[in-house]
Motif scaffolding. Structure first.
Motif, short mmCIF file in Angstrom:
data_model
loop_
_atom_site.label_atom_id
_atom_site.label_comp_id
_atom_site.label_asym_id
_atom_site.label_seq_id
_atom_site.Cartn_x
_atom_site.Cartn_y
_atom_site.Cartn_z
N GLN A 38 -12.63 -3.71 65.23
CA GLN A 38 -11.55 -3.94 64.27
C GLN A 38 -12.02 -4.14 62.83
O GLN A 38 -11.34 -3.74 61.90
N ILE A 39 -13.17 -4.79 62.66
CA ILE A 39 -13.61 -5.16 61.31
C ILE A 39 -14.61 -4.16 60.73
O ILE A 39 -14.42 -3.63 59.63
N MET A 40 -15.65 -3.87 61.46
CA MET A 40 -16.73 -3.04 60.91
C MET A 40 -16.31 -1.62 60.54
O MET A 40 -16.88 -1.04 59.61
N PRO A 41 -15.32 -1.01 61.20
CA PRO A 41 -14.91 0.34 60.77
C PRO A 41 -14.17 0.37 59.44
O PRO A 41 -13.94 1.46 58.88
N LEU A 42 -13.78 -0.76 58.90
CA LEU A 42 -13.03 -0.80 57.65
C LEU A 42 -13.92 -0.43 56.47
O LEU A 42 -15.15 -0.54 56.54
N PRO A 43 -13.33 -0.01 55.33
CA PRO A 43 -14.11 0.42 54.17
C PRO A 43 -15.00 -0.71 53.62
O PRO A 43 -14.62 -1.88 53.64
N ASP A 44 -16.15 -0.34 53.12
CA ASP A 44 -17.11 -1.31 52.62
C ASP A 44 -16.62 -2.05 51.39
O ASP A 44 -17.06 -3.18 51.12
N ASP A 45 -15.71 -1.44 50.62
CA ASP A 45 -15.32 -2.07 49.35
C ASP A 45 -14.20 -3.09 49.49
O ASP A 45 -13.81 -3.72 48.50
N ILE A 46 -13.63 -3.28 50.68
CA ILE A 46 -12.60 -4.30 50.80
C ILE A 46 -13.26 -5.69 50.75
O ILE A 46 -14.43 -5.86 51.08
N ILE A 47 -12.48 -6.68 50.31
CA ILE A 47 -13.00 -8.04 50.14
C ILE A 47 -12.65 -8.87 51.37
O ILE A 47 -11.50 -8.85 51.84
N VAL A 48 -13.63 -9.60 51.86
CA VAL A 48 -13.45 -10.49 53.00
C VAL A 48 -13.11 -11.88 52.47
O VAL A 48 -13.88 -12.48 51.71
N TYR A 49 -11.96 -12.39 52.88
CA TYR A 49 -11.54 -13.75 52.53
C TYR A 49 -11.43 -14.58 53.81
O TYR A 49 -10.47 -14.45 54.57
N PRO A 50 -12.41 -15.44 54.09
CA PRO A 50 -12.40 -16.23 55.32
C PRO A 50 -11.65 -17.54 55.16
O PRO A 50 -11.25 -17.92 54.05
N ALA A 51 -11.48 -18.25 56.27
CA ALA A 51 -10.79 -19.53 56.23
C ALA A 51 -11.72 -20.68 55.86
O ALA A 51 -11.24 -21.75 55.48
N HIS A 52 -13.04 -20.47 55.95
CA HIS A 52 -13.97 -21.58 55.70
C HIS A 52 -15.25 -21.10 55.04
O HIS A 52 -15.59 -19.91 55.09
N GLY A 53 -15.97 -22.06 54.45
CA GLY A 53 -17.27 -21.81 53.87
C GLY A 53 -18.24 -22.89 54.30
O GLY A 53 -17.98 -23.66 55.22
#
Length: 471
Positions: A167-182
């Motif tokens: 689901q995640i890795m096939p997506l385009p490289d230039d999209i931004i990942v916004y997670p719930a935590h750091g």
């Protein structure tokens, strides 16, 4: 389109506000929801949806309150079951918000209902993905928080591997990942301090997305060396599946001033935990006997959750003037809803009433090192996390991690004098305060902690360093 990350450092948590063409969505909101309502009013938009990536374990979300106050629809992924009304979305379901769309991607693994939300802009271009605890910057979510009798930690880790790769890795490289935590969250092992990144960079730098990492090795990596989750996590999950007291009600009840006499009556009652949320320096100078220190200006909520084992504990507190409501709010963020008032006038009011105070002795890092050398310091304690200790520690100083203090205290002698340090002097005061509340009164705090120790003239003492750190 407006896209804002609302990051709360003390929880290491990211909520999101996205608005377009008169409508808005909130993703993983904090419990205090007025901030989102005010932001939407500022932009003259209607909050249409509240998206939850999953049932969070480390904080209580404000999704029910927000939906009640705005008429927004709560959205969760497949497998979610709640006691409130919500829209159970299917994998691939699209939600229109103004001129943009969100596609729900079901990504089980961290939990079985875990889902990500893929944002496409007004032109239909994939711009960002809100990954919850499925994918962090530099890490992925731990797979041990939702295990059932029919799902082991290894099973969940396997589901997470499939979710990431399909689901995640096939997506385009230039999209931004916004997670719930750091960094700082207990929901992963080694998250980055960065709070967002491009997916392409994560494919290069995040161990969990390495293309040469087999599923078997991924499962082994993810299930090895996981620290036990804080005791409050299951209760927060349960609360996030149900309807809780309104944050407004909790603040009204907890933000109640009490004079010294009334406060002392509750102290003497024995059923109330006295929580002191001032600075380490203020606490060590004078505090109420038996009180616990957990300062607001640190990782306050996570330490509350890790150390106060009964989430229903009745709490009265001492706070810096003007920060009383903040204290109640931050307790409620992690489900500690029974704050019942504060000492009006603080420690000075307590002293003016003629009541006893206690002091916690401090020593400089240099005096601590000199004491180790000349034999006057004979019972030193390192109160940091195992990973910190294994990375570098003072030779001969044993680890008694603050995370495990309730079991560690049984190994200490009430008649002995101890010197305790942490990373910077915050956790060591917590350790000393809880020890004193349990009858171990002669605990000396090393100011500045290990950071200050490394800057001393070590003389004959040694710092043991290793090249790797076990988490």
């Amino acid at each position: 389109m407006i896209l804002e990350q609302h990051y709360t450092k003390c929880l290491a948590q990211g909520a999101y506000y996205i608005a377009s063409a008169g409508e808005a969505v909130i993703i993983d909101p904090l419990r205090e929801v007025q901030q989102y309502i005010d932001r939407a009013a500022q932009d003259k938009v209607t909050i249409k949806y509240v998206f939850l990536t999953h049932f969070h374990a480390d904080f209580v979300s404000g999704h029910v309150d927000l939906a009640d106050k705005t008429g927004a629809t709560i959205v969760l992924g497949p497998n979610a079951e709640t006691s409130y009304a919500f829209a159970k979305a299917k994998h691939g379901q699209v939600f229109q918000v103004g001129a943009v769309t969100f596609t729900l991607l079901h990504t089980p693994g961290h939990t079985m209902e875990s889902s990500c939300y893929l944002l496409k802009d007004e032109e239909g271009k994939e711009k960002a993905i809100f990954t919850g605890d499925t994918l962090f910057i530099g890490d992925v979510g731990r797979p041990d928080l939702a295990a059932k009798s029919d799902l082991s930690t290894e099973d969940l880790a396997g589901h997470l591997y499939d979710s990431l790769h399909h689901q995640i890795m096939p997506l385009p490289d230039d999209i931004i990942v916004y997670p719930a935590h750091g960094a700082g969250s207990a929901c992963g092992k080694s998250m980055s301090k960065e709070t967002y990144d491009s997916l392409g960079n994560q494919k290069k730098t995040n161990y969990a997305l390495a293309t040469d990492l087999s599923k078997e090795d991924f499962i082994k990596e993810l299930t090895t060396g996981i620290a036990p989750p804080p005791a409050y996590f299951p209760k927060n999950v349960w609360m996030n599946k149900g309807v809780n007291s309104s944050i407004d009600e909790i603040i009204s009840r907890g933000n109640t001033a009490m004079n010294a006499q009334s406060f002392k009556a509750l102290v003497d009652d024995g059923d109330y935990l006295v929580l002191d949320v001032r600075t380490p320096q203020e606490y060590t100078a004078a505090s109420i006997p038996g009180s616990w220190f957990i300062g607001l200006d640190g990782q306050f909520a996570p330490w509350v959750g890790a150390l106060i084992e009964n989430i229903d504990q009745k709490i009265i507190f001492i706070a810096p003037h003007g920060r009383e409501e903040e204290t109640v709010t931050r307790l409620a963020r992690v489900g500690y809803d029974n704050a019942l008032g504060y000492l009006d006038g603080g420690i000075e009011a307590w002293k003016n009433a003629g009541f006893e105070t206690q002091q916690t002795e401090n020593v400089t890092a240099q005096n601590f090192i000199d004491g180790l050398a000349n034999g006057s310091v004979v019972n030193p304690i390192d109160a940091r996390k195992p990973g910190e200790y294994n990375s570098a520690h003072v030779d001969g100083v044993p680890l008694h991690s603050l995370d495990q203090i309730h079991s560690e205290l049984s190994t200490l002698d009430h008649s002995k004098r101890y010197h305790v340090y942490c990373g910077g002097g915050y956790r060591s005061v917590i350790f000393a305060s809880i020890a004193a509340a349990h009858g171990i009164h002669d605990v000396v705090n090393v100011e500045g902690g290990f950071g200050a120790i490394k800057k001393t003239n070590l003389g004959t003492q040694k710092i043991v360093e290793t090249s790797s750190c076990s988490i």
